[in-house]
Write a protein that holds these residues in place. Structure first.
Motif, mmCIF file in Angstrom:
data_model
loop_
_atom_site.group_PDB
_atom_site.id
_atom_site.type_symbol
_atom_site.label_atom_id
_atom_site.label_comp_id
_atom_site.label_asym_id
_atom_site.label_seq_id
_atom_site.Cartn_x
_atom_site.Cartn_y
_atom_site.Cartn_z
ATOM 1 N N ILE A 1 -28.764 49.643 -4.334
ATOM 2 C CA ILE A 1 -28.833 48.185 -4.493
ATOM 3 C C ILE A 1 -29.515 47.824 -5.806
ATOM 4 O O ILE A 1 -29.055 46.940 -6.549
ATOM 5 C CB ILE A 1 -29.583 47.546 -3.304
ATOM 6 N N ASN A 2 -30.611 48.519 -6.123
ATOM 7 C CA ASN A 2 -31.356 48.218 -7.356
ATOM 8 C C ASN A 2 -30.557 48.512 -8.613
ATOM 9 O O ASN A 2 -30.817 47.928 -9.673
ATOM 10 C CB ASN A 2 -32.665 49.019 -7.387
ATOM 11 N N SER A 3 -29.581 49.423 -8.506
ATOM 12 C CA SER A 3 -28.771 49.777 -9.680
ATOM 13 C C SER A 3 -27.493 48.952 -9.774
ATOM 14 O O SER A 3 -26.678 49.175 -10.683
ATOM 15 C CB SER A 3 -28.425 51.267 -9.627
ATOM 16 N N ASN A 4 -27.304 48.015 -8.850
ATOM 17 C CA ASN A 4 -26.122 47.155 -8.887
ATOM 18 C C ASN A 4 -26.119 46.337 -10.187
ATOM 19 O O ASN A 4 -27.115 45.673 -10.513
ATOM 20 C CB ASN A 4 -26.122 46.234 -7.670
ATOM 21 N N ALA A 5 -25.018 46.375 -10.925
ATOM 22 C CA ALA A 5 -24.954 45.735 -12.244
ATOM 23 C C ALA A 5 -25.202 44.235 -12.163
ATOM 24 O O ALA A 5 -25.899 43.663 -13.015
ATOM 25 C CB ALA A 5 -23.599 46.027 -12.888
ATOM 26 N N TYR A 6 -24.627 43.585 -11.173
ATOM 27 C CA TYR A 6 -24.776 42.128 -11.045
ATOM 28 C C TYR A 6 -26.236 41.745 -10.825
ATOM 29 O O TYR A 6 -26.769 40.850 -11.497
ATOM 30 C CB TYR A 6 -23.923 41.615 -9.891
ATOM 31 N N PHE A 7 -26.892 42.427 -9.882
ATOM 32 C CA PHE A 7 -28.289 42.093 -9.584
ATOM 33 C C PHE A 7 -29.208 42.434 -10.753
ATOM 34 O O PHE A 7 -30.199 41.739 -10.996
ATOM 35 C CB PHE A 7 -28.741 42.818 -8.317
ATOM 36 N N LYS A 8 -28.870 43.495 -11.492
ATOM 37 C CA LYS A 8 -29.686 43.838 -12.659
ATOM 38 C C LYS A 8 -29.580 42.756 -13.733
ATOM 39 O O LYS A 8 -30.580 42.409 -14.375
ATOM 40 C CB LYS A 8 -29.237 45.193 -13.224
ATOM 41 N N ARG A 9 -28.370 42.208 -13.926
ATOM 42 C CA ARG A 9 -28.213 41.119 -14.903
ATOM 43 C C ARG A 9 -29.000 39.878 -14.467
ATOM 44 O O ARG A 9 -29.665 39.229 -15.277
ATOM 45 C CB ARG A 9 -26.733 40.772 -15.073
ATOM 46 N N GLU A 10 -28.912 39.544 -13.162
ATOM 47 C CA GLU A 10 -29.662 38.400 -12.655
ATOM 48 C C GLU A 10 -31.158 38.618 -12.808
ATOM 49 O O GLU A 10 -31.906 37.686 -13.154
ATOM 50 C CB GLU A 10 -29.324 38.166 -11.172
ATOM 51 N N GLN A 11 -31.611 39.841 -12.577
ATOM 52 C CA GLN A 11 -33.028 40.165 -12.724
ATOM 53 C C GLN A 11 -33.486 40.007 -14.170
ATOM 54 O O GLN A 11 -34.544 39.426 -14.444
ATOM 55 C CB GLN A 11 -33.286 41.593 -12.245
ATOM 56 N N GLU A 12 -32.673 40.510 -15.093
ATOM 57 C CA GLU A 12 -33.025 40.390 -16.519
ATOM 58 C C GLU A 12 -33.110 38.933 -16.953
ATOM 59 O O GLU A 12 -34.030 38.545 -17.684
ATOM 60 C CB GLU A 12 -31.980 41.135 -17.365
#
Length: 356
Positions: free
Chosen positions: A203-214
């Motif tokens: 889950i933490n490596s999901n591209a979409y969530f990583k972009r939202e996190q950034e």
């Protein structure tokens, strides 16, 4: 024409009388129908009481047999071990998380051991021991009520009055709750820390969530810099104003040196206003930093029981977890009761056999 008028009035009176009579009969029929329903329910209840009284010994024997069966199975069956973790979702990862657990669950059901060990990065022995994956929201009834209250606060007053608690719960998905509990059931007492870590990392490596996190972290850090800059200016301005007050006091200018705070009419000095603003900026900076800390992880573990697992010997009965002894006692008692009802019903139908 004067003779026809009384006849017309009499005809209308007769029609009204018949109407009221029909209405009265309708109400009488309704009340009799309702009374007959309650009468039938009462007779059914009395019949059920005497039916149970007649077969109480059989039902007790079935219950005792269920307890004995539960004890035997509890002693002879292979133990099932349960490991779990509780997660906090800092982003809307719930749907992805539930889909992932559903996928792992299907692999276990299909006994696709090779795919399971490759996906989760575990050994073949560990993959073969897994019996099930489960996920459910870790939320109490009081927390649900609080979520409902928070939801109402976001609605217009007129619209909020039309929303019911049951409707809110019905339209709320399980994965939308912030805290979730993932459970692994296995035949062996294994340490599934690697499995839980892999689930979280996926889950933490999901591209979409990583972009939202950034994006969120960048925005929050910019807000923190802006507040810090305002805080520095506020501190500088406060220091300058304090020097001015000290200088005024040294020059015996009592009017300028006084500090007045009146809560009634909300009057205050500039020094007090600057001090209040300084506190507000510091509090805002603390809140922003807390948000940054929360956003550092997309999902994170809040509690766990994964070292070696615990024995799970509970059975589900209408959504409640009970011991095997109680479970089999209830099952056998219910089956016996249903069987006795079926036999009694067949005997009742046989009374109409000759009439067919």
């Amino acid at each position: 024409m004067s003779k026809d008028l009384p006849q017309s009035q009499q005809s209308e009176e007769i029609d009204l009388g018949q109407l009221f009579k029909l209405i009265g009969n309708a109400f009488n029929n309704l009340f009799r129908f309702i009374g007959s329903i309650f009468n039938k329910l009462f007779l059914a209840f009395v019949w059920l009481v005497f039916f149970v009284k007649k077969h109480v010994l059989k039902l007790v024997i079935a219950g005792v047999a269920g307890v004995v069966l539960g004890m035997v199975l509890e002693k002879t069956s292979e133990p099932v071990y349960k490991s779990y973790i509780t997660l906090k979702q800092n982003y809307d990862t719930g749907e992805n998380l539930y889909n992932a657990i559903g996928y792992y669950k299907s692999l276990v059901k299909q006994e696709d051991i090779s795919t399971l060990e490759n996906v989760l990065g575990i050994r073949t022995v560990e993959a073969e021991s897994i019996l099930d994956f489960q996920i459910e929201p870790a939320i109490s009834e009081n927390q649900k009520i609080k979520e409902f209250d928070d939801y109402l606060q976001t609605l217009d007053t007129a619209l909020a009055k039309t929303v019911e608690y049951k409707t809110f719960l019905k339209n709320t998905n399980d994965y939308s709750h912030q805290y979730q509990q993932i459970t692994i059931k296995a035949k062996e007492r294994n340490n599934f820390k690697t499995v839980f870590d892999r689930i979280i990392n996926n889950i933490n490596s999901n591209a979409y969530f990583k972009r939202e996190q950034e994006k969120d972290l960048k925005e929050l850090k910019q807000q923190a810099l802006a507040v810090s800059a305002s805080l520095i200016k506020s501190d500088t301005l406060l220091a300058v104003y304090q020097k001015a007050i000290v200088k005024s006091a040294e020059n015996n200018n009592d009017f300028q040196a006084q500090i007045t705070i009146e809560r009634g009419n909300k009057s205050s000095t500039k020094e007090f206003d600057l001090y209040t603003k300084d506190l507000e900026l510091r509090q805002e900076l603390v809140e922003i930093q807390r948000k940054i800390d929360d956003k550092e992880h997309i999902i994170e573990i809040t509690s766990s029981k994964q070292d070696s697992g615990t024995i799970d010997d509970k059975k589900e009965f209408f959504g409640k977890s009970i011991s095997p002894k109680k479970y089999y006692a209830l099952i056998l008692t219910m089956l016996t009761f249903i069987a006795l009802l079926a036999i009694n019903f067949i005997k009742f139908l046989e009374g109409y056999k000759d009439k067919i």
